[in-house]
Motif scaffolding. Structure first.
Motif, PDB file in Angstrom:
ATOM      1  N   SER A  91      -8.189  -8.417   7.657  1.00 29.35           N
ATOM      2  CA  SER A  91      -7.345  -7.488   6.918  1.00 29.35           C
ATOM      3  C   SER A  91      -5.961  -8.085   6.698  1.00 29.35           C
ATOM      4  CB  SER A  91      -7.214  -6.168   7.678  1.00 29.35           C
ATOM      5  OG  SER A  91      -6.313  -5.305   7.043  1.00 29.35           O
ATOM      6  N   ARG A  92      -5.432  -7.840   5.496  1.00 24.44           N
ATOM      7  CA  ARG A  92      -4.063  -8.236   5.183  1.00 24.44           C
ATOM      8  C   ARG A  92      -3.185  -7.010   4.980  1.00 24.44           C
ATOM      9  NH1 ARG A  92      -1.832 -12.899   5.959  1.00 24.44           N
ATOM     10  NH2 ARG A  92      -0.778 -12.999   3.933  1.00 24.44           N
ATOM     11  N   GLY A  93      -3.657  -5.869   5.477  1.00 28.72           N
ATOM     12  CA  GLY A  93      -2.887  -4.642   5.325  1.00 28.72           C
ATOM     13  C   GLY A  93      -3.304  -3.607   6.353  1.00 28.72           C
ATOM     14  N   ILE A  94      -2.414  -2.649   6.588  1.00 28.02           N
ATOM     15  CA  ILE A  94      -2.651  -1.575   7.552  1.00 28.02           C
ATOM     16  C   ILE A  94      -2.295  -0.248   6.893  1.00 28.02           C
ATOM     17  CG2 ILE A  94      -2.016  -0.611   9.795  1.00 28.02           C
ATOM     18  CD1 ILE A  94      -1.187  -3.431  10.651  1.00 28.02           C
ATOM     19  N   ALA A  95      -3.194   0.717   6.992  1.00 28.51           N
ATOM     20  CA  ALA A  95      -2.931   2.071   6.502  1.00 28.51           C
ATOM     21  C   ALA A  95      -3.198   3.047   7.635  1.00 28.51           C
ATOM     22  CB  ALA A  95      -3.816   2.387   5.293  1.00 28.51           C
ATOM     23  N   GLU A  96      -2.201   3.882   7.930  1.00 30.72           N
ATOM     24  CA  GLU A  96      -2.334   4.837   9.029  1.00 30.72           C
ATOM     25  C   GLU A  96      -1.820   6.207   8.613  1.00 30.72           C
ATOM     26  OE1 GLU A  96      -1.901   1.901  12.955  1.00 30.72           O
ATOM     27  OE2 GLU A  96      -0.356   3.404  12.514  1.00 30.72           O
ATOM     28  N   PHE A  97      -2.344   7.217   9.282  1.00 30.63           N
ATOM     29  CA  PHE A  97      -1.898   8.599   9.105  1.00 30.63           C
ATOM     30  C   PHE A  97      -1.756   9.203  10.496  1.00 30.63           C
ATOM     31  CE2 PHE A  97      -2.724  13.141   8.673  1.00 30.63           C
ATOM     32  CZ  PHE A  97      -1.855  13.479   7.642  1.00 30.63           C
ATOM     33  N   ASN A  98      -0.511   9.574  10.849  1.00 29.25           N
ATOM     34  CA  ASN A  98      -0.225  10.062  12.207  1.00 29.25           C
ATOM     35  C   ASN A  98      -0.725   9.080  13.269  1.00 29.25           C
ATOM     36  OD1 ASN A  98       1.078  12.343  11.330  1.00 29.25           O
ATOM     37  ND2 ASN A  98      -0.678  13.694  11.587  1.00 29.25           N
ATOM     38  N   HIS A  99      -0.463   7.789  13.026  1.00 24.77           N
ATOM     39  CA  HIS A  99      -0.801   6.703  13.956  1.00 24.77           C
ATOM     40  C   HIS A  99      -2.311   6.537  14.149  1.00 24.77           C
ATOM     41  CE1 HIS A  99       3.376   5.956  14.987  1.00 24.77           C
ATOM     42  NE2 HIS A  99       3.538   7.253  15.159  1.00 24.77           N
ATOM     43  N   GLU A 405       9.766  10.988  13.596  1.00 24.36           N
ATOM     44  CA  GLU A 405       8.523  11.735  13.791  1.00 24.36           C
ATOM     45  C   GLU A 405       8.615  12.809  14.865  1.00 24.36           C
ATOM     46  OE1 GLU A 405       5.494   8.995  14.704  1.00 24.36           O
ATOM     47  OE2 GLU A 405       6.469   8.167  16.473  1.00 24.36           O
ATOM     48  N   GLU A 406       9.625  12.752  15.725  1.00 26.67           N
ATOM     49  CA  GLU A 406       9.817  13.802  16.721  1.00 26.67           C
ATOM     50  C   GLU A 406      10.580  14.990  16.157  1.00 26.67           C
ATOM     51  OE1 GLU A 406       8.396  13.883  19.605  1.00 26.67           O
ATOM     52  OE2 GLU A 406       7.497  11.903  19.299  1.00 26.67           O
ATOM     53  N   GLU A 407      11.096  14.854  14.944  1.00 26.69           N
ATOM     54  CA  GLU A 407      11.815  15.958  14.316  1.00 26.69           C
ATOM     55  C   GLU A 407      10.853  17.103  14.022  1.00 26.69           C
ATOM     56  OE1 GLU A 407      14.919  16.567  13.625  1.00 26.69           O
ATOM     57  OE2 GLU A 407      15.731  14.674  14.359  1.00 26.69           O
ATOM     58  N   PRO A 408      11.213  18.334  14.344  1.00 29.03           N
ATOM     59  CA  PRO A 408      10.329  19.471  14.041  1.00 29.03           C
ATOM     60  C   PRO A 408      10.146  19.709  12.553  1.00 29.03           C
ATOM     61  CG  PRO A 408      12.463  20.220  14.872  1.00 29.03           C
ATOM     62  CD  PRO A 408      12.428  18.742  15.065  1.00 29.03           C
ATOM     63  N   ASP A 409      11.042  19.145  11.733  1.00 23.84           N
ATOM     64  CA  ASP A 409      10.931  19.325  10.278  1.00 23.84           C
ATOM     65  C   ASP A 409       9.856  18.438   9.663  1.00 23.84           C
ATOM     66  OD1 ASP A 409      12.990  21.152  10.319  1.00 23.84           O
ATOM     67  OD2 ASP A 409      14.543  19.640   9.998  1.00 23.84           O
ATOM     68  N   VAL A 410       9.379  17.442  10.417  1.00 21.24           N
ATOM     69  CA  VAL A 410       8.353  16.523   9.913  1.00 21.24           C
ATOM     70  C   VAL A 410       6.977  17.038  10.341  1.00 21.24           C
ATOM     71  CG1 VAL A 410       7.483  14.152   9.940  1.00 21.24           C
ATOM     72  CG2 VAL A 410       9.954  14.583  10.018  1.00 21.24           C
ATOM     73  N   LEU A 411       6.135  17.342   9.368  1.00 21.69           N
ATOM     74  CA  LEU A 411       4.795  17.857   9.662  1.00 21.69           C
ATOM     75  C   LEU A 411       3.841  16.732  10.020  1.00 21.69           C
ATOM     76  CD1 LEU A 411       4.441  20.566   6.869  1.00 21.69           C
ATOM     77  CD2 LEU A 411       5.039  20.887   9.272  1.00 21.69           C
ATOM     78  N   PHE A 412       3.759  15.704   9.189  1.00 26.49           N
ATOM     79  CA  PHE A 412       2.953  14.531   9.508  1.00 26.49           C
ATOM     80  C   PHE A 412       3.477  13.339   8.727  1.00 26.49           C
ATOM     81  CE2 PHE A 412       0.858  15.876   5.677  1.00 26.49           C
ATOM     82  CZ  PHE A 412       0.502  17.201   5.858  1.00 26.49           C
ATOM     83  N   SER A 413       3.029  12.162   9.141  1.00 23.04           N
ATOM     84  CA  SER A 413       3.574  10.919   8.586  1.00 23.04           C
ATOM     85  C   SER A 413       2.455   9.932   8.310  1.00 23.04           C
ATOM     86  CB  SER A 413       4.586  10.310   9.570  1.00 23.04           C
ATOM     87  OG  SER A 413       3.942  10.008  10.806  1.00 23.04           O
ATOM     88  N   GLY A 414       2.771   8.962   7.490  1.00 26.38           N
ATOM     89  CA  GLY A 414       1.827   7.904   7.170  1.00 26.38           C
ATOM     90  C   GLY A 414       2.556   6.621   6.840  1.00 26.38           C
ATOM     91  N   LEU A 415       1.864   5.512   6.983  1.00 26.66           N
ATOM     92  CA  LEU A 415       2.471   4.222   6.664  1.00 26.66           C
ATOM     93  C   LEU A 415       1.442   3.314   6.013  1.00 26.66           C
ATOM     94  CD1 LEU A 415       1.540   1.741   8.796  1.00 26.66           C
ATOM     95  CD2 LEU A 415       2.901   3.111  10.366  1.00 26.66           C
ATOM     96  N   VAL A 416       1.945   2.404   5.201  1.00 28.74           N
ATOM     97  CA  VAL A 416       1.137   1.358   4.593  1.00 28.74           C
ATOM     98  C   VAL A 416       1.912   0.061   4.732  1.00 28.74           C
ATOM     99  CG1 VAL A 416       0.104   0.462   2.477  1.00 28.74           C
ATOM    100  CG2 VAL A 416       0.021   2.911   2.941  1.00 28.74           C
ATOM    101  N   ASN A 439       5.006  -8.758   4.158  1.00 25.88           N
ATOM    102  CA  ASN A 439       6.379  -8.513   4.599  1.00 25.88           C
ATOM    103  C   ASN A 439       6.926  -7.204   4.037  1.00 25.88           C
ATOM    104  OD1 ASN A 439       6.524  -9.696   1.924  1.00 25.88           O
ATOM    105  ND2 ASN A 439       8.737  -9.834   2.249  1.00 25.88           N
ATOM    106  N   GLU A 440       6.084  -6.405   3.379  1.00 31.15           N
ATOM    107  CA  GLU A 440       6.520  -5.154   2.767  1.00 31.15           C
ATOM    108  C   GLU A 440       5.740  -3.972   3.338  1.00 31.15           C
ATOM    109  OE1 GLU A 440       7.689  -7.047  -1.597  1.00 31.15           O
ATOM    110  OE2 GLU A 440       5.872  -5.830  -1.365  1.00 31.15           O
ATOM    111  N   GLY A 441       6.372  -2.809   3.320  1.00 35.73           N
ATOM    112  CA  GLY A 441       5.716  -1.612   3.834  1.00 35.73           C
ATOM    113  C   GLY A 441       6.273  -0.358   3.192  1.00 35.73           C
TER     114      GLY A 441
END
Length: 571
Positions: A91-99, A405-416, A439-441
């Motif tokens: 893989s040359r990439g990573i995709a996650e949702f809530n880790h 991500e510990e902020e109560p205003d954040v419901l869920f997160s994701g990264l690429v 080198n980008e995300g």
């Protein structure tokens, strides 16, 4: 998700010992892994189709492929020079949702399709898909444009209804009679219904701009009806028959309210010819206001007199004039008007001074194409110096997420991070928000709605900005998703430089960027031009290759096989 594939790891010492090169191994694998159709064979009055089948069915078959011969003509098997194992595709990439490892799906509608209707059908299919997924698998929506559209339309509609009720309330306070108030109250929904017909005939839908135009027009819908009803009511109070008063009262003010309505429409008429994105955004609003005013004029001259003739009657001591405070207000206004008429020069001078003063405030107020929004979705794009490995980029992405991500205003997160095979992130993020290298995300945050959170979208993004490492040639850019969808821009200010010479364009872009980034209030500047990745070049000595019986293509193929691998068939 990465597919499984067979990895054949050649042993450099053994292939040198047996005199085998990577191309021989690749050709041997391809030649022994075939599934090829042939002709036809007729046997016992029956025709059979021929197919040559020699595909691999197990790892043992691959290991036992003969890739060469020794000097004493003994076979050299693949197992003798390489390790064969089944592994996941690199893989040359990573995709996650809530880790958690995730599969991102971007859905875009066809041009001209209704966003709300499309998402309604998509949500219905999502519920069906959830029934087919394993229990450990969840299906969540990070961003839904239809939610924003629906919320805006509902709020605009509710504001319009509240405005109409307030208009009716003030009319009753001034007229102090339920009969004219009822007539005007009926005029508002009738005018709105007539406006809907005109909007549909013009090919528009109930979108944000048309609903804003309708809300803006609600306050003006009652103007014509108030003038007509007040005149009819006055004539009835003077002793005329209500049917006669309804006809003559509407006719008497008909020309005046028609001229008033047309002059108001004339203000919005030039907006219809504004070109570009500005015209597309404001044309629906201008047409809706014009349609609502014409509808109110039609209702005021036709239906309002009919209603007035049916329910009006002569009343004593009715209306605002019967109140003591209204008489005082009228007396003060009369006195002020007489003073202004006796001091014309001074009145004109004061008005002119106020006008010039208001013009001087224009530079202070400032202007912008689209006002700042506070959506429930945040998107950040970042890049590290060229040559940064994917693992370090992934660490920085987690560092940014840890800040919010510990902020109560954040419901869920994701990264690429890096390039995720098969994804089309440019659909939602645009070319400036798409990771194209290791080198980008990109960081995606789903927030609570504005009224339910303490921090604004910008404040949450600023927390990630402060957590971003200060490195040379590293960039952090906050993507304004709403502005990009509505206005087609990915930033508040964009500077475009055109030319034929790429080197000159690169130099001018850097000069412009260096000048702009020092301006107070400027942040997240970015250049669309991307620097090339560092590389090591292997320069082939063609003369030495010729003496060894090699070509530049064979050298390049060997380097490619040893570093990236080579495709030798399907298993």
């Amino acid at each position: 998700w990465n597919d499984n594939e067979v990895h054949i790891l050649l042993d450099p010492v053994k292939i040198k010992e047996f005199g085998i090169n990577p191309q021989q191994v690749q050709m041997a694998l391809m030649a022994n892994n075939v599934n090829m159709p042939a002709g036809y064979l007729v046997r016992r009055n029956k025709e059979f189709r021929l197919r040559t089948y020699g595909q691999f069915n197990s790892l043992d078959e691959i290991k036992n492929i003969v890739v060469g011969m020794t000097k004493d003509y003994k076979p050299i098997y693949l197992r003798d020079i390489a390790e064969v194992k089944l592994e996941q595709e690199e893989s040359r990439g990573i995709a996650e949702f809530n880790h958690k490892k995730a599969l991102w799906i971007m859905i875009s509608k066809e041009s001209g399709a209704n966003t709300v209707n499309v998402m309604r059908r998509v949500n219905k299919e999502i519920e069906e898909i959830k029934k087919l997924l394993p229990r450990q698998t969840s299906l969540d929506k990070m961003f839904d444009m239809s939610e924003m559209v629906t919320r805006v339309i509902k709020r605009t509609a509710s504001n319009g209804i509240v405005g109409a009720l307030l208009a009716v309330l003030f009319i009753y306070l001034f007229l102090r009679s339920w009969r004219p108030t009822l007539a005007i109250s009926l005029a508002i929904p009738l005018s709105v219904i007539a406006t809907f017909i005109a909007i549909y005939a013009a090919g528009y839908t109930l979108n944000v701009m048309t609903m804003v135009g309708l809300s803006l027009g609600v306050g003006m819908l009652v103007d014509n009806a108030v003038v007509v009803i007040e005149n009819i009511y006055r004539r009835i109070e003077e002793g005329e028959n209500r049917f006669v008063a309804a006809g003559k009262g509407a006719t008497q003010v008909g020309m005046a309210i028609t001229a008033s309505t047309l002059t108001t429409i004339a203000v919005f008429f030039p907006v219809l010819f504004v070109p570009g994105i500005t015209g597309q955004l404001s044309r629906g609003l201008a047409l809706t206001v014009a349609f609502s005013l014409l509808a109110s004029l039609f209702v005021a001259l036709t239906l309002v007199p009919v209603i007035a003739a049916q329910i009006f009657k002569k009343e004593r001591s009715a209306g605002m004039e019967a109140t003591k405070w209204f008489r005082k207000l009228r007396d003060k206004y009369t006195a002020a008007l007489k003073w202004a008429l006796h001091h014309k020069t001074l009145t004109i001078a004061v008005v002119g001074f106020i006008f010039l003063l208001s013009l001087a405030l224009i530079p202070v107020i400032g202007g912008e194409f689209i006002p700042k929004m506070d959506p429930a979705f945040a998107q950040v794009f970042f890049s590290l110096p060229q040559g940064t490995p994917m693992e370090q980029t992934y660490e920085v992405a987690n560092q940014l997420l840890a800040a919010v991500e510990e902020e109560p205003d954040v419901l869920f997160s994701g990264l690429v991070v890096g390039t995720v095979a098969g994804s089309e992130f440019d659909i939602s993020g645009g070319s400036q928000g798409t990771p194209t290298n290791v080198n980008e995300g990109a960081i995606y945050l789903r927030l609570k709605y504005k009224e339910h959170r303490k921090l604004s979208n910008e404040q949450i993004v600023n927390k990630m900005r402060r957590a971003f490492p200060s490195l040379k040639n590293a960039k952090f850019v906050s993507q304004n998703n709403m502005s990009q969808m509505i206005g087609g821009i990915s930033a508040d200010i964009e500077v475009k430089i055109y030319g034929d010479d790429l080197d000159v364009l690169r130099r001018l872009a850097k000069v412009a960027a260096d000048s702009i980034k020092n301006i107070p209030g400027v942040s997240d500047y970015d250049l669309s031009f991307k620097e090339g990745r560092p590389e090591l070049r292997i320069v082939v000595n063609k003369e030495k290759c010729a003496r060894l019986g090699l070509s530049a293509a064979e050298v390049a193929s060997a380097v490619h096989t040893y570093t990236l691998g080579a495709f030798a068939g399907r298993f």
